[in-house]
Design a protein around this motif. Structure first.
Motif, PDB file in Angstrom:
ATOM      1  N   LEU A 421       0.825  -1.200   0.000  1.00 43.46           N
ATOM      2  CA  LEU A 421       0.000   0.000   0.000  1.00 43.46           C
ATOM      3  C   LEU A 421       0.864   1.257   0.000  1.00 43.46           C
ATOM      4  O   LEU A 421       1.876   1.349   0.704  1.00 43.46           O
ATOM      5  N   GLY A 422       0.446   2.198  -0.836  1.00 47.88           N
ATOM      6  CA  GLY A 422       1.152   3.459  -0.957  1.00 47.88           C
ATOM      7  C   GLY A 422       2.214   3.479  -2.034  1.00 47.88           C
ATOM      8  O   GLY A 422       2.787   4.531  -2.310  1.00 47.88           O
ATOM      9  N   SER A 428      -3.221   3.334  -2.723  1.00 47.54           N
ATOM     10  CA  SER A 428      -3.202   4.351  -1.663  1.00 47.54           C
ATOM     11  C   SER A 428      -4.607   4.739  -1.234  1.00 47.54           C
ATOM     12  O   SER A 428      -4.829   5.113  -0.071  1.00 47.54           O
ATOM     13  N   ASN A 429      -5.537   4.648  -2.158  1.00 49.50           N
ATOM     14  CA  ASN A 429      -6.927   5.013  -1.886  1.00 49.50           C
ATOM     15  C   ASN A 429      -7.742   3.751  -1.631  1.00 49.50           C
ATOM     16  O   ASN A 429      -7.668   2.788  -2.390  1.00 49.50           O
ATOM     17  N   GLN A 485      -0.251   3.238   5.324  1.00 52.77           N
ATOM     18  CA  GLN A 485       0.001   4.094   4.175  1.00 52.77           C
ATOM     19  C   GLN A 485      -1.268   4.446   3.402  1.00 52.77           C
ATOM     20  O   GLN A 485      -1.217   5.200   2.427  1.00 52.77           O
ATOM     21  N   LEU A 486      -2.408   3.917   3.828  1.00 52.69           N
ATOM     22  CA  LEU A 486      -3.660   4.281   3.179  1.00 52.69           C
ATOM     23  C   LEU A 486      -3.997   5.750   3.426  1.00 52.69           C
ATOM     24  O   LEU A 486      -3.764   6.288   4.525  1.00 52.69           O
ATOM     25  N   ASP A 487      -4.558   6.374   2.411  1.00 50.23           N
ATOM     26  CA  ASP A 487      -5.071   7.741   2.551  1.00 50.23           C
ATOM     27  C   ASP A 487      -6.177   7.724   3.606  1.00 50.23           C
ATOM     28  O   ASP A 487      -7.039   6.847   3.620  1.00 50.23           O
TER      29      ASP A 487
END
Length: 529
Positions: A421-422, A428-429, A485-487
């Motif tokens: 992720l990221g 990321s989303n 790291q997710l938004d």
């Protein structure tokens, strides 16, 4: 639903594309070349006219056709000769099978052609036999002559795992076999042929006496059948030409003369084995819509296109049909690959596999951690995600990458969904992440794809439903690295979308930083016991 996964992914796609979508990180990224490589398997004398015509007239056309599509066209025909060293060391069959495997591995679309006629083909002697089985066969041998020959020609190798008896090079027992004096070499060859046939028949009789039919068949079958067994791992990529008296059947794309040598009993057995191969084994592997029939009259010379006009026309039609079929298959496959490779889903999966491969390079240690992961993977009673947590720089991402690599080393039929992720916009989303993960799973399991625009709650429900597609023979592993790291938009780090309980045949490994400000670890402590 916007389109069928089967429109993008089916057995006609090459192995490379399938392995990418199944998350197999050992694939070469990107492939070294775009190749159509076909292995041609046949007995030699009774199919020479068909094979020669294809070689002279059809293969050059296919080469040009493939070049126009951006592919290189290659044909492997081992019947044109194998080095004497390979014959001396009994490596001919092994070399053929390695070529079959290479064609299956790197060829886009068609990878294997076999020409079947009235000959079942040469039956070789097993080069390697597991020690336990060899000793049972030796004890069951009917004559002292056979036992003496087996003792002379086979040597036990205890360095092999498991220990194995290995057939020794011919020249080590009959030095004249590699003599430059033609008369000496001919006599040596006749002596070897006699002793080989004696051993082969003795092993066949012993195997049929003490082994089950499946285990004993490897001592009976011909090199041609062995090649077919290996080549038909993917029946959709096989082409089979099969000739019969008064008719020729082009199966998958199958091609007829009797065995030239051997006793009447041997010839009759060969005929039965050929019939079983052609009428049972191949028909169970090759799609019925790949079968074409050609009525043809047989002569005492077999196929004679030089003096028989009807045979000449048959050869030409067969060649034209072969050319047309291969072209149609290639066009369809190339178009499917273009459709798939150009999709955001494929590009997303591809990027994460490359990232995973990089993280696995030069990684060592952490045996205790991997032991815990392996215990989790092996315990069917655990139905919760496994959480890997540690401070920044502690190597969590490399551990996650190696977990994927280790999982593939023990479960060859599994599908692995990998997201770091990221590292890409779609990872990321939370919305694009779930859409991508769901559609990768549904593609591999040949289900309808979902369309964009769902709410997070709808995506979470769809994610849980999609995990149910996993089955015992096709388990699923989902690896999500760096949840932190997710938004944060949409409440992604609240993890309401992450299932706390998993269906059967599903494992999930997630990682995160432990600090409370990243939200993920405290939520996991509450939701996953």
């Amino acid at each position: 639903m916007v389109k069928k996964a089967s429109d993008l992914f089916n057995s006609n796609l090459d192995n490379y594309t399938e392995e990418i979508l199944r998350g197999k990180i050992s694939v070469e990224c990107p492939p070294t070349a775009k190749i159509v490589r076909i292995f041609t398997s046949s007995t030699f004398t009774d199919t020479r006219h068909e094979r020669n015509y294809l070689m002279e007239k059809i293969y050059p056309k296919l080469k040009e056709f493939c070049q126009n599509l951006g592919y290189e066209f290659q044909v492997v025909d081992m019947r044109w000769g194998v080095r004497d060293e390979a014959t001396d060391d009994h490596m001919t069959t092994e070399l053929c099978l390695k070529e079959v495997d290479l064609c299956n591995k790197i060829s886009t679309g068609p990878s294997f052609v076999t020409f079947l006629s009235h000959k079942y083909g040469y039956r070789d002697l097993q080069r390697e036999i597991e020690a336990g089985e060899f000793e049972k066969l030796y004890d069951a041998a009917r004559t002292d002559k056979v036992k003496n020959l087996l003792s002379r020609w086979f040597t036990r190798d205890d360095n092999s795992v498991p220990p194995t008896y290995i057939l020794q090079p011919i020249s080590s027992r009959i030095p004249e076999f590699i003599s430059e004096v033609e008369d000496e070499k001919s006599k040596a060859k006749n002596l070897w042929n006699s002793e080989r046939d004696e051993m082969r028949q003795g092993l066949v009789q012993a195997a049929q006496q003490i082994l089950d039919s499946e285990s004993s068949h490897k001592y009976v079958r011909s090199v041609t059948e062995t090649e077919i067994d290996r080549g038909l791992i993917n029946g959709e990529n096989a082409v089979i030409q099969n000739i019969r008296d008064y008719q020729l059947k082009l199966a998958g794309y199958a091609f007829s003369l009797s065995e030239c040598f051997g006793t009447e009993e041997y010839i009759q057995e060969s005929h039965k084995l050929l019939t079983k191969l052609s009428e049972q084994k191949l028909r169970s592997k090759i799609p019925t819509d790949h079968i074409l029939t050609y009525p043809i009259h047989w002569t005492n010379k077999g196929i004679d296109p030089v003096s028989d006009k009807a045979h000449k026309l048959y050869i030409e039609k067969l060649g034209n049909d072969f050319e047309k079929t291969i072209k149609n298959v290639m066009e369809a496959i190339v178009q499917k690959e273009v459709d798939l490779i150009n999709t955001p889903l494929y590009q997303e999966v591809f990027q994460h596999i490359i990232f995973c491969q990089e993280k696995c390079k030069a990684f060592h240690g952490r045996e205790e951690t991997f032991h815990i992961i392996q215990e989790y993977m092996n315990d069917p009673k655990i139905d919760e995600p496994l959480i890997v947590h540690g401070e920044s720089g502690s190597g969590k991402t490399s551990i996650m990458a190696m977990a994927v690599k280790n999982a593939w080393s023990t479960e060859v039929h599994q599908t692995t969904i990998i997201r770091f992720l990221g590292t890409t916009p779609d990872s990321s989303n939370i919305g694009s992440l779930l859409l991508s993960v769901i559609n990768q799973i549904r593609t591999v399991y040949n289900q309808d794809l979902i369309k964009p625009g769902m709410t997070l709650k709808e995506l979470a429900n769809e994610f849980e439903n999609t995990l149910d597609l996993a089955m015992e023979e096709r388990p699923l592993l989902v690896v999500l690295d760096s949840l932190d790291q997710l938004d944060i938009t949409g409440g992604a780090r609240q993890l309401s979308w992450l299932p706390s309980k998993l269906p059967k045949h599903v494992k999930m490994i997630v990682s995160t930083l432990p600090e409370p400000e990243y939200e993920c670890f405290p939520r996991l402590q509450v939701s996953v016991a």
